[in-house]
Each structure stands twice: as C-alpha cells, then as structure tokens.
Design a protein around this motif. Structure first.
Motif, PDB file in Angstrom:
ATOM      1  N   ASN A 102       2.363   6.218   4.203  1.00 38.11           N
ATOM      2  CA  ASN A 102       2.210   6.890   2.888  1.00 38.11           C
ATOM      3  C   ASN A 102       1.241   6.606   2.049  1.00 38.11           C
ATOM      4  O   ASN A 102       1.228   5.437   1.431  1.00 38.11           O
ATOM      5  CB  ASN A 102       3.381   7.113   2.176  1.00 38.11           C
ATOM      6  N   GLY A 103      -0.193   7.089   1.891  1.00 32.02           N
ATOM      7  CA  GLY A 103      -1.061   6.695   1.065  1.00 32.02           C
ATOM      8  C   GLY A 103      -1.727   5.486   1.326  1.00 32.02           C
ATOM      9  O   GLY A 103      -1.833   4.757   2.362  1.00 32.02           O
ATOM     10  N   VAL A 104      -2.181   4.874   0.389  1.00 35.29           N
ATOM     11  CA  VAL A 104      -2.881   3.592   0.302  1.00 35.29           C
ATOM     12  C   VAL A 104      -2.151   2.536  -0.233  1.00 35.29           C
ATOM     13  O   VAL A 104      -1.832   2.642  -1.287  1.00 35.29           O
ATOM     14  CB  VAL A 104      -4.366   3.719  -0.439  1.00 35.29           C
ATOM     15  N   ARG A 105      -1.998   1.480   0.579  1.00 31.67           N
ATOM     16  CA  ARG A 105      -1.020   0.504   0.123  1.00 31.67           C
ATOM     17  C   ARG A 105      -1.410  -0.919   0.757  1.00 31.67           C
ATOM     18  O   ARG A 105      -1.968  -0.939   1.768  1.00 31.67           O
ATOM     19  CB  ARG A 105       0.416   0.728   0.409  1.00 31.67           C
ATOM     20  N   ARG A 106      -0.971  -1.824  -0.106  1.00 32.34           N
ATOM     21  CA  ARG A 106      -1.291  -3.303   0.415  1.00 32.34           C
ATOM     22  C   ARG A 106       0.215  -3.762   0.705  1.00 32.34           C
ATOM     23  O   ARG A 106       1.269  -3.498   0.268  1.00 32.34           O
ATOM     24  CB  ARG A 106      -1.740  -4.119  -0.789  1.00 32.34           C
ATOM     25  N   MET A 107       0.131  -4.203   2.196  1.00 33.96           N
ATOM     26  CA  MET A 107       1.699  -4.754   2.765  1.00 33.96           C
ATOM     27  C   MET A 107       2.278  -5.725   1.726  1.00 33.96           C
ATOM     28  O   MET A 107       1.348  -6.891   1.405  1.00 33.96           O
ATOM     29  CB  MET A 107       1.441  -5.208   3.909  1.00 33.96           C
ATOM     30  N   ALA A 108       3.194  -5.545   1.416  1.00 34.15           N
ATOM     31  CA  ALA A 108       3.971  -6.563   0.214  1.00 34.15           C
ATOM     32  C   ALA A 108       4.820  -7.456   1.273  1.00 34.15           C
ATOM     33  O   ALA A 108       5.555  -7.150   1.911  1.00 34.15           O
ATOM     34  CB  ALA A 108       4.908  -5.933  -0.548  1.00 34.15           C
ATOM     35  N   LYS A 109       4.765  -8.820   0.889  1.00 35.32           N
ATOM     36  CA  LYS A 109       5.877  -9.850   1.389  1.00 35.32           C
ATOM     37  C   LYS A 109       5.788 -10.643   0.346  1.00 35.32           C
ATOM     38  O   LYS A 109       5.226 -11.623  -0.143  1.00 35.32           O
ATOM     39  CB  LYS A 109       5.089 -10.936   2.424  1.00 35.32           C
ATOM     40  N   LYS A 110       7.235 -10.454  -0.344  1.00 30.99           N
ATOM     41  CA  LYS A 110       7.773 -11.021  -1.500  1.00 30.99           C
ATOM     42  C   LYS A 110       8.524 -12.150  -1.516  1.00 30.99           C
ATOM     43  O   LYS A 110       8.547 -12.987  -2.227  1.00 30.99           O
ATOM     44  CB  LYS A 110       8.071 -10.024  -2.639  1.00 30.99           C
ATOM     45  N   ASP A 111       9.231 -11.959  -0.330  1.00 31.78           N
ATOM     46  CA  ASP A 111      10.311 -13.190  -0.002  1.00 31.78           C
ATOM     47  C   ASP A 111       9.882 -13.857   1.088  1.00 31.78           C
ATOM     48  O   ASP A 111      10.310 -13.238   2.417  1.00 31.78           O
ATOM     49  CB  ASP A 111      11.584 -12.588  -0.136  1.00 31.78           C
ATOM     50  N   VAL A 112       9.313 -14.823   1.292  1.00 29.75           N
ATOM     51  CA  VAL A 112       8.834 -15.408   2.525  1.00 29.75           C
ATOM     52  C   VAL A 112      10.277 -16.178   3.205  1.00 29.75           C
ATOM     53  O   VAL A 112       9.948 -16.488   4.355  1.00 29.75           O
ATOM     54  CB  VAL A 112       7.848 -16.587   2.242  1.00 29.75           C
ATOM     55  N   SER A 383      -5.731   0.103  -2.756  1.00 31.39           N
ATOM     56  CA  SER A 383      -4.370   0.030  -3.348  1.00 31.39           C
ATOM     57  C   SER A 383      -4.408   0.274  -4.963  1.00 31.39           C
ATOM     58  O   SER A 383      -5.442  -0.169  -5.282  1.00 31.39           O
ATOM     59  CB  SER A 383      -3.877  -1.301  -2.803  1.00 31.39           C
ATOM     60  N   TYR A 384      -3.154   0.411  -5.333  1.00 30.65           N
ATOM     61  CA  TYR A 384      -2.872   0.206  -6.836  1.00 30.65           C
ATOM     62  C   TYR A 384      -3.190  -1.312  -7.289  1.00 30.65           C
ATOM     63  O   TYR A 384      -2.617  -2.052  -6.757  1.00 30.65           O
ATOM     64  CB  TYR A 384      -1.638   0.792  -7.000  1.00 30.65           C
ATOM     65  N   HIS A 385      -4.233  -1.006  -8.331  1.00 30.71           N
ATOM     66  CA  HIS A 385      -4.481  -2.217  -9.101  1.00 30.71           C
ATOM     67  C   HIS A 385      -3.908  -2.235 -10.411  1.00 30.71           C
ATOM     68  O   HIS A 385      -4.354  -1.286 -11.077  1.00 30.71           O
ATOM     69  CB  HIS A 385      -5.991  -2.361  -9.056  1.00 30.71           C
ATOM     70  N   LYS A 386      -3.030  -3.277 -10.672  1.00 33.21           N
ATOM     71  CA  LYS A 386      -2.330  -3.214 -12.228  1.00 33.21           C
ATOM     72  C   LYS A 386      -3.135  -3.479 -13.024  1.00 33.21           C
ATOM     73  O   LYS A 386      -2.892  -2.903 -14.162  1.00 33.21           O
ATOM     74  CB  LYS A 386      -1.343  -4.347 -11.866  1.00 33.21           C
ATOM     75  N   LEU A 387      -4.260  -4.238 -12.787  1.00 38.01           N
ATOM     76  CA  LEU A 387      -5.218  -4.476 -14.226  1.00 38.01           C
ATOM     77  C   LEU A 387      -5.797  -3.178 -14.553  1.00 38.01           C
ATOM     78  O   LEU A 387      -6.183  -2.826 -15.666  1.00 38.01           O
ATOM     79  CB  LEU A 387      -6.235  -5.563 -13.734  1.00 38.01           C
ATOM     80  N   LEU A 388      -6.380  -2.382 -13.518  1.00 32.79           N
ATOM     81  CA  LEU A 388      -7.052  -1.088 -13.751  1.00 32.79           C
ATOM     82  C   LEU A 388      -6.115  -0.133 -14.148  1.00 32.79           C
ATOM     83  O   LEU A 388      -6.551   1.055 -14.599  1.00 32.79           O
ATOM     84  CB  LEU A 388      -7.977  -0.917 -12.539  1.00 32.79           C
ATOM     85  N   GLY A 389      -5.015   0.064 -13.589  1.00 35.26           N
ATOM     86  CA  GLY A 389      -4.057   1.176 -13.624  1.00 35.26           C
ATOM     87  C   GLY A 389      -4.082   2.329 -12.646  1.00 35.26           C
ATOM     88  O   GLY A 389      -4.101   3.360 -13.189  1.00 35.26           O
TER      89      GLY A 389
END
Length: 430
Positions: A102-112, A383-389
């Motif tokens: 779904n859409g443009v995304r960066r794969m998240a690995k938050k808990d190694v 991907s969505y960039h928090k700094l730019l919103g």
C-alpha cells in the motif's frame, strides 16, 4: 503446459513438491538459500514472498520460474522470467524486490529483539494453486548480543555488545532528519563484532524536538560514554552516519578527539539543516532554496535540486574542515539520490581531503538512491517525512539499489575491520 502436464502438476500438491529455505532462522544480512524439488520438468510456477514489518505493513515480491529438466528450481542458478518484480538469476531477489503493498513506505524495524518472518509460497501457473510453502525468520541479533537502553546524562541511545570478553572496537551509529532512535543497523553491526551505539539526537524522549536544538557537546558526551564502556577498545572508535547523520559524523571526527574511522552514507561535506554550536563557535548551515522544490505527478515532494552548492563562496564557512581530523573516511553515495546530490558532495569532499593528503575511500553507485540500508532491505523510493509533513522522494532503481546495498555493506564491514583492528570472522552468523 499441456492439459495432461497441468493435471500432473496439480496432483503434485499431494506433497511431492517441496519448497525449501535454509536455514529456517538466520540473520537479516545473511544470503538467501532457496530451492524447489518435485516439479514436473518445464513446469511454470510463481514464487510469492511476503513480509510484515513492525508497523503491520505488508511487503511482497513475485518471481516467475520454469522448472529444470529434473523438476528442480534453485534460485542461485534458475533465472526468474519476465512478469514478476525481478528477473534473471537473483538468489536474493525475493528479498530485495519486496515492495509495499500500500503506497510509498519505508520498512519499519522498531524492535530488533523480534525477528522478521518471511513467508514464501509456490504457486502453479496459471491456475494459482498453492504447491508448497516455507517460512524463514530473519533476525537482527545473534545469540549472545546484549541490547542495553542508555539514558545516561543527556545521552539517549541503545548499546549493542557482542558476546565474549572483548574488548571490541566501538561504533556510534547516526541516522538522519527523520529523528527518533533507529536500531536495526547498529544491531547488525554488533553481530559482526563491534560494540555499537545507536544514538538518538532529536525527536526522541526528552531530546530537542527540532534540529535547531543540536549542540556538538551532546555528541561529545555520547562519545565519552562509549569510550568508558568496559568492553570497548577506547582507542578504536568509529562513526557511521546516513544523510544528516553523515555530516554529523564528519563534524564529530573533525572537532572531537579519538575517532579513527568514519563512514558517510549519502552525506554532505558541509553542515546542513541548522547551525551547530561547537566549543566557542557556531558552524553555520548550508542554504536552501524553497523555490527549487518540485512535486511529482503523485504529489511527492522532490527537493533534490533545492540544497545550495557547498562550494558557492557564500557558503564556504559551512564546509566541515575535515582535513583537521586524523580519522580515515569511507564515502558512499548514489547517483540516483533524490534528496540531494550526494555524489557531488563526495567528490568535493575527496578533493579537499586529498589536497591535504588524508586517507579517504569513495564509491558512487549508479542507480542507487538516498536510503542505502544494510543488504536486503526493500528499496524505499519515497516515504512520509516527519520534518516536512509530507511524502518525500528518495530515489533509487530497484536492482541497482539492491546491488549497491550489498556491496556497500561489505565495504563498511571491511573498512571498520581494517581501521578499528577488529576480528569479525567469528561473528558473521546466527
């Protein structure tokens, strides 16, 4: 395939077709070994791969194959046919060709601490019936690696310590303007025999909420904390940084003592984004031209031409005087970087260091984008960039970017092993 052969193929679902992936559990940067036995010679099948990341987002890839004369497929020898997400003989293609559903995304690995589960399914073509399935767990921590959250003074980080008595070389790992604390690369480096500290610097816990709150002395405090760890070789410290993290890494090596090796990934040779207060002075930041921002047809922001040239006389004071550093440098960049022209910045940086007879290696990868991650991470074009919103373009061409990530990782491990006098041979597997 004839009707008779198709009927035989469907009968193979009784159990004669076996999809084998080995080992069943491995490290995320380990190669993929996958084969199929029990097919009808010439039988056409598709291999579907799916992974769900830590945000619950699904990534998938598709490879189409034709069985060999013995009814076998071996991804290290069997070419993927047209019509899938990758083609040719690509043993790791099912991994690096993963795309967000779904859409443009960066794969998240938050808990190694939790492995990612990769699901493989083999399907009859064109009917789509499932012939066999397999599952592999790809881990970020090898057995015995310690993960220690750090909240010491102002420092907010996670420390990864390899098993054994040590001492080990130490590495500080920095990411970019997305903020927060990213641990996946640091954990993988620890698997290879380095005490690695994933260091947050803004947008995390009680750290500044914006880049204007950064100060060099914060990074100095983090460096001293790492040096004081009992299992760290205090004279063997390296830094790795991506994007904004790369110019911070270069700045640390320039103004803080005791850093021997720096890896800059798609970085800049000048201070960027915000002025950086140092000891007794402020390092200005490179300018930005908002009028040069563009948008793709999909409405994704493209800032690749909006950052000013560090060699412009107006921004000379923003350049990082890295020739003052005693560190060795490894620069990695992509020619399809849509964040900024990192290849140009690397060229300028190399010229400056060589003028002062400093040690530097530089590699520029055609077709690689901005987010050069460890091997087999899916390409993130935007991907969505928090700094730019908003969603931001990063660049990269699928196969070229994947090959760049594989090669860059080998160069990073070799560089740190040489410069920090590490022995990584015993630390490369789960």
């Amino acid at each position: 395939m004839s009707g008779s052969a198709l009927s035989q193929a469907r009968c193979s679902m009784s159990g004669s077709v076996k999809l084998r992936v080995s080992p069943e559990r491995c490290l995320f940067d380990d190669p993929l070994r996958l084969e199929v036995i029990g097919l009808i010679p010439g039988q056409e099948v598709s291999l579907r791969t799916e992974l769900t990341d830590d945000d619950g987002e699904s990534f998938t890839s598709l490879g189409r194959y034709r069985a060999g004369s013995g009814g076998e497929l071996k991804l290290s020898r069997s070419p993927a046919l047209e019509g899938g997400t990758f083609t040719g003989v690509e043993a790791e293609g099912p991994l690096w060709a993963l795309e967000p559903r779904n859409g443009v995304r960066r794969m998240a690995k938050k808990d190694v601490r939790r492995p990612l589960t990769v699901r493989f399914s083999l399907h009859q073509e064109p009917a789509g019936d499932v012939l066999s399935t397999a599952v592999q767990e790809r881990s970020f921590l090898r057995e015995g690696v310690s993960r220690i959250p750090v909240r010491e003074g102002r420092v907010r980080a996670t420390l990864f310590i390899p098993p054994g008595p040590g001492p080990f070389p130490g590495i500080i790992d920095l990411y970019g303007t997305g903020g927060g604390l990213m641990e996946h690369r640091a954990s993988l480096l620890a698997n290879h025999g380095f005490v690695t500290m994933a260091l947050a610097f803004y947008g995390y816990d009680d750290l500044p909420s914006h880049l204007g709150g950064l100060r060099l002395d914060y990074f100095g405090e983090a460096l001293e904390f790492l040096k004081q760890q009992p299992k760290v070789k205090k004279q063997e410290i390296g830094i790795i940084g991506l994007s904004k993290g790369a110019d911070l890494a270069i700045t640390m090596a320039t103004f803080l003592p005791g850093i021997k090796a720096v890896v800059s990934i798609c970085g800049c040779n000048a201070n960027t984004m915000a002025p950086l207060p140092c000891d007794g002075f402020v390092l200005p930041c490179l300018g930005f031209s908002p009028e040069k921002i563009k948008f793709t047809e999909a409405g994704i922001v493209d800032i690749s031409e909006s950052t000013c040239d560090p060699m412009d006389p107006a921004f000379q004071e923003c350049l990082i005087p890295a020739e003052r550093s005693s560190a060795a440098f490894l620069l990695l960049s992509g020619l399809d970087d849509k964040n900024w022209p990192s290849a140009l910045y690397s060229k300028q940086f190399v010229a400056r260091l060589k003028e002062h007879k400093k040690e530097v290696e530089s590699y520029c990868y055609p077709g690689a984008g901005h987010l050069l991650e460890p091997p087999y991470f899916p390409l993130c074009k935007a991907s969505y960039h928090k700094l730019l919103g908003m969603s931001m373009l990063w660049g990269g061409q699928l196969r070229a970017h994947a090959k760049a990530q594989e090669d860059a990782w080998k160069k990073i491990l070799r560089f740190f092993s040489k410069q920090l006098k590490a022995n990584t041979a015993a630390h490369s597997h789960l």
